[in-house]
Design a protein around this motif. Structure first.
Motif, short mmCIF file in Angstrom:
data_model
loop_
_atom_site.label_atom_id
_atom_site.label_comp_id
_atom_site.label_asym_id
_atom_site.label_seq_id
_atom_site.Cartn_x
_atom_site.Cartn_y
_atom_site.Cartn_z
N UNK A 35 53.25 34.78 30.12
CA UNK A 35 52.37 35.70 31.07
C UNK A 35 51.77 36.94 30.58
N UNK A 36 52.37 37.50 29.66
CA UNK A 36 51.81 38.58 28.97
C UNK A 36 50.56 38.14 28.21
N UNK A 37 50.60 37.57 27.13
CA UNK A 37 49.42 37.00 26.44
C UNK A 37 48.60 36.37 27.27
N UNK A 38 48.64 35.64 28.45
CA UNK A 38 47.68 35.20 29.51
C UNK A 38 46.99 36.41 30.07
N UNK A 39 47.74 37.55 30.20
CA UNK A 39 47.29 38.87 30.99
C UNK A 39 46.20 39.27 29.84
N UNK A 40 46.76 39.52 28.81
CA UNK A 40 46.09 40.23 27.64
C UNK A 40 44.86 39.68 27.24
N UNK A 47 37.97 36.67 31.12
CA UNK A 47 38.20 35.38 31.92
C UNK A 47 38.95 35.45 32.97
N UNK A 48 38.21 35.21 34.15
CA UNK A 48 38.95 35.45 35.55
C UNK A 48 40.04 34.38 35.96
N UNK A 49 39.90 33.03 35.60
CA UNK A 49 40.89 32.11 36.08
C UNK A 49 41.88 31.81 34.96
N UNK A 50 43.07 31.81 35.48
CA UNK A 50 44.12 31.61 34.35
C UNK A 50 45.42 30.74 35.16
#
Length: 192
Positions: A35-40, A47-50
């Motif tokens: 989650x941290x990597x995804x947010x960063x 990039x809006x969609x994760x």
């Protein structure tokens, strides 16, 4: 077109996202469990969609995906995407074992989906310039790993495969004469 990016480690961030993020007509969807990597990364590359899982990624409506996960996970990730009718580009190598590669290639053929493996160095500007110069008489390539011994399989698949592919790419003829030297110590490959 909606394109998924699975695994957003170092190679993805330095070689793929800067290029993909600058292309028009592409809507990227990031996927990783961290989650941290995804947010960063989503913030850094706007990039809006994760998503946090392959199922979520497929449900997002992607038509193609770039797979940048660890090699050991490639067969599972690629198989999942192909089974859901997603075209796949996967970092080298497709898998650690020939049987997995063969199975995935067969699945892509049956599903009529593209399965492509990539060597990003083929597209590096200096390599492209060498290619444009014509057929070389001699190609000498050196790759340095400083104090990073490893098992022969991982050493070759993760690093030396770039040297082999670049040589084959630049040489462009049948039956080239290769000279190969290596050094092993305690079952670990030190250099090749």
């Amino acid at each position: 077109m909606k394109i998924g990016v699975v695994g957003i480690g170092d190679i993805c961030r330095k070689a793929y996202l800067p290029v993909l993020g600058s292309k028009g007509g592409i809507e990227l969807v990031l996927c990783t469990r961290n989650k941290d990597t995804l947010a960063d990364v989503s913030e850094r590359y706007r990039i809006a969609e994760v998503t946090h899982s392959l199922d979520e990624l497929v449900q997002s409506g992607i038509r193609a995906a770039f797979v940048h996960t660890a090699t050991v996970s490639h067969p599972e990730v690629v198989r999942h995407l192909l089974k859901h009718d997603v075209h796949v580009y996967v970092d080298k190598p497709i898998a650690d074992h020939y049987e997995d590669v063969e199975s995935l290639a067969d699945l892509s053929f049956r599903k009529k989906r593209i399965l492509m493996t990539g060597f990003n160095r083929r597209y590096a500007p200096l390599v492209r310039r060498l290619m444009d110069m014509g057929m070389p008489d001699i190609v000498l390539i050196q790759k340095n790993r400083v104090s990073l011994p490893g098992t022969p399989r991982s050493f070759i698949f993760d690093d030396f495969i770039h040297v082999v592919d670049t040589l084959r790419f630049l040489a462009r003829h049948d039956g080239p004469d290769f000279t190969l030297k290596y050094r092993m110590e305690n079952g670990q490959l030190l250099s090749v």
